[in-house]
Design an enzyme around this catalytic site. Sequence first.
Site, PDB file in Angstrom:
ATOM      1  N   LYS A  83      24.943  -3.483  19.666  1.00  0.00           N
ATOM      2  CA  LYS A  83      23.724  -3.542  20.479  1.00  0.00           C
ATOM      3  C   LYS A  83      22.592  -2.859  19.705  1.00  0.00           C
ATOM      4  CE  LYS A  83      23.267  -3.307  25.538  1.00  0.00           C
ATOM      5  NZ  LYS A  83      23.517  -2.481  26.735  1.00  0.00           N
TER       6      LYS A  83
HETATM    7  O1  G3P Z   1      22.749  -2.683  30.186  1.00  0.00           O
HETATM    8  C1  G3P Z   1      21.478  -2.169  30.508  1.00  0.00           C
HETATM    9  C2  G3P Z   1      21.553  -1.453  31.820  1.00  0.00           C
HETATM   10  O2  G3P Z   1      22.540  -0.436  31.766  1.00  0.00           O
HETATM   11  C3  G3P Z   1      20.225  -0.833  32.226  1.00  0.00           C
HETATM   12  O3  G3P Z   1      20.286  -0.689  33.593  1.00  0.00           O
HETATM   13  O4  G3P Z   1      19.810   0.413  35.760  1.00  0.00           O
HETATM   14  O5  G3P Z   1      19.379   1.651  33.583  1.00  0.00           O
HETATM   15  O6  G3P Z   1      17.925  -0.289  34.274  1.00  0.00           O
HETATM   16  P1  G3P Z   1      19.311   0.327  34.337  1.00  0.00           P
END
Ligand code: G3P
Length: 221
Positions: A83
Amino acid sequence: MKFFVDTADVAEIRDLAATGMVDGVTTNPSLIAKSGRKFLDVLAEICSVVDGPVSAEVTATDFDGMMAEAARLLEVASNVAIKVPLTWDGLKTCKALSSKGTQVNVTLCFSPAQALLAAKAGAAFISPFVGRLDDISEDGMALIEDIRRIYDNYPGFTTEILVASIRHPLHVVQSAKIGADVATLPPAVLRQLALHPLTDKGLAAFLADWQKTGQSITAAT
Ligand code: G3P
């Protein structure tokens, strides 16, 4: 649509993988920090639980650093996907790794222009963060529609749309209607997908009526 689980909590991954609904895992530095474990250890364990791609994010911000970290991460398991953030160094790293056959997930995507660059860089996955756009009153799902429309114009693009930053089941349903390839789900959202009060009510009624018959399907006759 493929479902990835968005967590570094191995117990959650094991539990959900047992349902047969898990096609991969995504992690990021925040999820690794939340696990409280050493990155390479938890990555190795996740890769042993799930056969599909397991996204492991580099933490360097320069090309040379990203390439060095990617090389180390790829030693952990054959199903590691690297990633990288959607920056010029990330795109350069994506191009270099994908040209050697490594799966790259380009993350922190917030615009169609960024997604176009990731596809040109040979990304296996693009991760648009729909929830974080919604959080600032922009339309996360509109970004998914734009990316789908752009990618469908170019058959040579092989990048899969991996919808990330999902907040609730509607994000999943809307992504599927648009034709996104993958949704990466927090464990709680994946579990929510199966739930409906009328299903619970209907099952309770079936079982109550069945109990009145006094029968058992498996009891010896
Ligand atoms: O894979 C990306 C994800 O973990 C981000 O999610 O909830 O931190 O916006 P969030």
